[in-house]
Motif scaffolding. Structure first.
Motif, PDB file in Angstrom:
ATOM      1  N   GLY A  20       0.814  -1.216   0.000  1.00  0.00           N
ATOM      2  CA  GLY A  20       0.000   0.000   0.000  1.00  0.00           C
ATOM      3  C   GLY A  20       0.843   1.259   0.000  1.00  0.00           C
ATOM      4  N   THR A  21       1.944   1.247   0.731  1.00  0.00           N
ATOM      5  CA  THR A  21       2.845   2.402   0.770  1.00  0.00           C
ATOM      6  C   THR A  21       3.484   2.628  -0.595  1.00  0.00           C
ATOM      7  N   ARG A  22       3.882   1.547  -1.242  1.00  0.00           N
ATOM      8  CA  ARG A  22       4.486   1.664  -2.573  1.00  0.00           C
ATOM      9  C   ARG A  22       3.503   2.312  -3.562  1.00  0.00           C
ATOM     10  N   HIS A  23       2.212   2.041  -3.379  1.00  0.00           N
ATOM     11  CA  HIS A  23       1.178   2.611  -4.257  1.00  0.00           C
ATOM     12  C   HIS A  23       0.608   3.918  -3.711  1.00  0.00           C
ATOM     13  N   ARG A  24       1.112   4.349  -2.569  1.00  0.00           N
ATOM     14  CA  ARG A  24       0.661   5.592  -1.921  1.00  0.00           C
ATOM     15  C   ARG A  24      -0.837   5.581  -1.658  1.00  0.00           C
ATOM     16  N   ALA A  25      -1.333   4.435  -1.204  1.00  0.00           N
ATOM     17  CA  ALA A  25      -2.758   4.263  -0.905  1.00  0.00           C
ATOM     18  C   ALA A  25      -3.010   4.536   0.575  1.00  0.00           C
ATOM     19  N   GLN A  26      -4.140   5.157   0.871  1.00  0.00           N
ATOM     20  CA  GLN A  26      -4.575   5.323   2.260  1.00  0.00           C
ATOM     21  C   GLN A  26      -5.011   3.951   2.772  1.00  0.00           C
ATOM     22  N   MET A  27      -4.547   3.582   3.963  1.00  0.00           N
ATOM     23  CA  MET A  27      -4.873   2.268   4.529  1.00  0.00           C
ATOM     24  C   MET A  27      -5.561   2.441   5.874  1.00  0.00           C
ATOM     25  N   PHE A  28      -6.605   1.658   6.074  1.00  0.00           N
ATOM     26  CA  PHE A  28      -7.345   1.643   7.334  1.00  0.00           C
ATOM     27  C   PHE A  28      -7.218   0.243   7.916  1.00  0.00           C
ATOM     28  N   ILE A  29      -6.571   0.147   9.066  1.00  0.00           N
ATOM     29  CA  ILE A  29      -6.395  -1.124   9.764  1.00  0.00           C
ATOM     30  C   ILE A  29      -7.422  -1.134  10.887  1.00  0.00           C
ATOM     31  N   VAL A  30      -8.480  -1.935  10.733  1.00  0.00           N
ATOM     32  CA  VAL A  30      -9.650  -1.861  11.610  1.00  0.00           C
ATOM     33  C   VAL A  30      -9.710  -3.090  12.520  1.00  0.00           C
ATOM     34  N   SER A  31      -9.794  -2.839  13.830  1.00  0.00           N
ATOM     35  CA  SER A  31      -9.909  -3.938  14.797  1.00  0.00           C
ATOM     36  C   SER A  31     -10.577  -3.417  16.065  1.00  0.00           C
ATOM     37  N   ASN A  32     -10.802  -4.334  16.998  1.00  0.00           N
ATOM     38  CA  ASN A  32     -11.375  -3.898  18.269  1.00  0.00           C
ATOM     39  C   ASN A  32     -10.298  -3.790  19.347  1.00  0.00           C
ATOM     40  N   GLY A  33      -9.061  -3.626  18.932  1.00  0.00           N
ATOM     41  CA  GLY A  33      -7.979  -3.357  19.877  1.00  0.00           C
ATOM     42  C   GLY A  33      -6.862  -4.375  19.784  1.00  0.00           C
ATOM     43  N   GLY A  34      -5.831  -4.113  20.543  1.00  0.00           N
ATOM     44  CA  GLY A  34      -4.717  -5.035  20.632  1.00  0.00           C
ATOM     45  C   GLY A  34      -3.686  -4.909  19.526  1.00  0.00           C
ATOM     46  N   LEU A  35      -3.772  -3.869  18.706  1.00  0.00           N
ATOM     47  CA  LEU A  35      -2.801  -3.687  17.637  1.00  0.00           C
ATOM     48  C   LEU A  35      -1.885  -2.514  17.940  1.00  0.00           C
ATOM     49  N   ARG A  36      -0.641  -2.654  17.556  1.00  0.00           N
ATOM     50  CA  ARG A  36       0.307  -1.551  17.691  1.00  0.00           C
ATOM     51  C   ARG A  36       0.112  -0.614  16.503  1.00  0.00           C
ATOM     52  N   PRO A  37      -0.184   0.651  16.739  1.00  0.00           N
ATOM     53  CA  PRO A  37      -0.379   1.589  15.624  1.00  0.00           C
ATOM     54  C   PRO A  37       0.891   1.750  14.796  1.00  0.00           C
ATOM     55  N   SER A  38       0.728   1.893  13.516  1.00  0.00           N
ATOM     56  CA  SER A  38       1.843   2.107  12.604  1.00  0.00           C
ATOM     57  C   SER A  38       2.243   3.583  12.635  1.00  0.00           C
ATOM     58  N   GLN A  39       3.508   3.833  12.414  1.00  0.00           N
ATOM     59  CA  GLN A  39       4.004   5.209  12.312  1.00  0.00           C
ATOM     60  C   GLN A  39       3.871   5.746  10.887  1.00  0.00           C
ATOM     61  N   ASN A  40       3.464   4.899   9.973  1.00  0.00           N
ATOM     62  CA  ASN A  40       3.307   5.266   8.571  1.00  0.00           C
ATOM     63  C   ASN A  40       2.154   6.266   8.436  1.00  0.00           C
ATOM     64  N   PRO A  41       2.387   7.430   7.837  1.00  0.00           N
ATOM     65  CA  PRO A  41       1.320   8.431   7.709  1.00  0.00           C
ATOM     66  C   PRO A  41       0.175   7.991   6.793  1.00  0.00           C
ATOM     67  N   LEU A  42       0.378   6.964   5.979  1.00  0.00           N
ATOM     68  CA  LEU A  42      -0.691   6.458   5.115  1.00  0.00           C
ATOM     69  C   LEU A  42      -1.594   5.447   5.822  1.00  0.00           C
ATOM     70  N   VAL A  43      -1.187   5.038   7.034  1.00  0.00           N
ATOM     71  CA  VAL A  43      -1.931   4.014   7.776  1.00  0.00           C
ATOM     72  C   VAL A  43      -2.697   4.655   8.916  1.00  0.00           C
ATOM     73  N   GLU A  44      -3.995   4.427   8.938  1.00  0.00           N
ATOM     74  CA  GLU A  44      -4.827   4.859  10.063  1.00  0.00           C
ATOM     75  C   GLU A  44      -5.304   3.617  10.798  1.00  0.00           C
ATOM     76  N   THR A  45      -4.941   3.515  12.062  1.00  0.00           N
ATOM     77  CA  THR A  45      -5.406   2.406  12.890  1.00  0.00           C
ATOM     78  C   THR A  45      -6.741   2.811  13.486  1.00  0.00           C
ATOM     79  N   VAL A  46      -7.763   2.036  13.197  1.00  0.00           N
ATOM     80  CA  VAL A  46      -9.114   2.327  13.663  1.00  0.00           C
ATOM     81  C   VAL A  46      -9.489   1.277  14.704  1.00  0.00           C
ATOM     82  N   ILE A  47      -9.721   1.744  15.935  1.00  0.00           N
ATOM     83  CA  ILE A  47     -10.146   0.855  17.012  1.00  0.00           C
ATOM     84  C   ILE A  47     -11.641   1.062  17.211  1.00  0.00           C
ATOM     85  N   VAL A  48     -12.398  -0.012  16.988  1.00  0.00           N
ATOM     86  CA  VAL A  48     -13.851   0.050  17.149  1.00  0.00           C
ATOM     87  C   VAL A  48     -14.226  -0.576  18.484  1.00  0.00           C
ATOM     88  N   PRO A  49     -15.424  -0.270  19.007  1.00  0.00           N
ATOM     89  CA  PRO A  49     -15.856  -0.878  20.268  1.00  0.00           C
ATOM     90  C   PRO A  49     -16.009  -2.391  20.126  1.00  0.00           C
TER      91      PRO A  49
END
Length: 151
Positions: A20-49
């Motif tokens: 995704g970074t190579r293609h400069r795509a916005q990425m949404f990593i969606v979970s209900n927790g337990g993930l380490r957020p990425s420092q990549n500005p193209l990656v948004e970690t979304v924590i849902v209830p």
């Protein structure tokens, strides 16, 4: 063009970020927790209830044509295919309008078989290097297709 990852138990998050970074795509990593957020500005970690299918609903409400979804959840995949997105399973298998009906039917049949035999042991095969390689190739092709379609 965005990439949505149903991240709970997803074995290819790092691969998604790399391609995704190579293609400069916005990425949404969606979970209900337990993930380490990425420092990549193209990656948004979304924590849902917590709750059944909350991450799936978050993705399904936002996805559209030109997007790519990574999931092993077949009902979510069906919703995303209906919304016009490209969908890939973790092993690189594409889920499309042409095959999603059969995949859903097989899933339902297997659920019924497991319910009928509570002593049934085992399950799917493990995730292999070949699966990872097929996924990388499939994601690369999906992102190229999304770019060509003007997303």
């Amino acid at each position: 063009m965005s990439i949505y990852v149903d991240a709970d138990a997803c074995p290819v998050k790092a691969e998604v970020e790399k391609v995704g970074t190579r293609h400069r795509a916005q990425m949404f990593i969606v979970s209900n927790g337990g993930l380490r957020p990425s420092q990549n500005p193209l990656v948004e970690t979304v924590i849902v209830p917590d709750g059944p299918d909350v991450a799936d609903m978050w993705i399904a409400e936002r996805v559209g044509p030109g997007d790519v979804v990574i999931t092993g959840d077949i009902p979510l995949a069906a919703k995303c295919v209906e919304a016009g997105a490209q969908v890939l399973k973790h092993n690189g298998e594409p889920l499309t309008r042409a095959n999603i009906g059969n995949v859903l039917a097989t899933r339902d049949l297997m659920t019924d078989l497991r319910a009928a035999d509570p002593f049934r042991q085992g399950g799917g095969k493990g995730f292999t290097k070949a699966d990872r390689s097929r996924f990388l190739d499939a994601l690369e092709r999906a992102l190229r297709t999304a770019k060509l379609s003007g997303a």
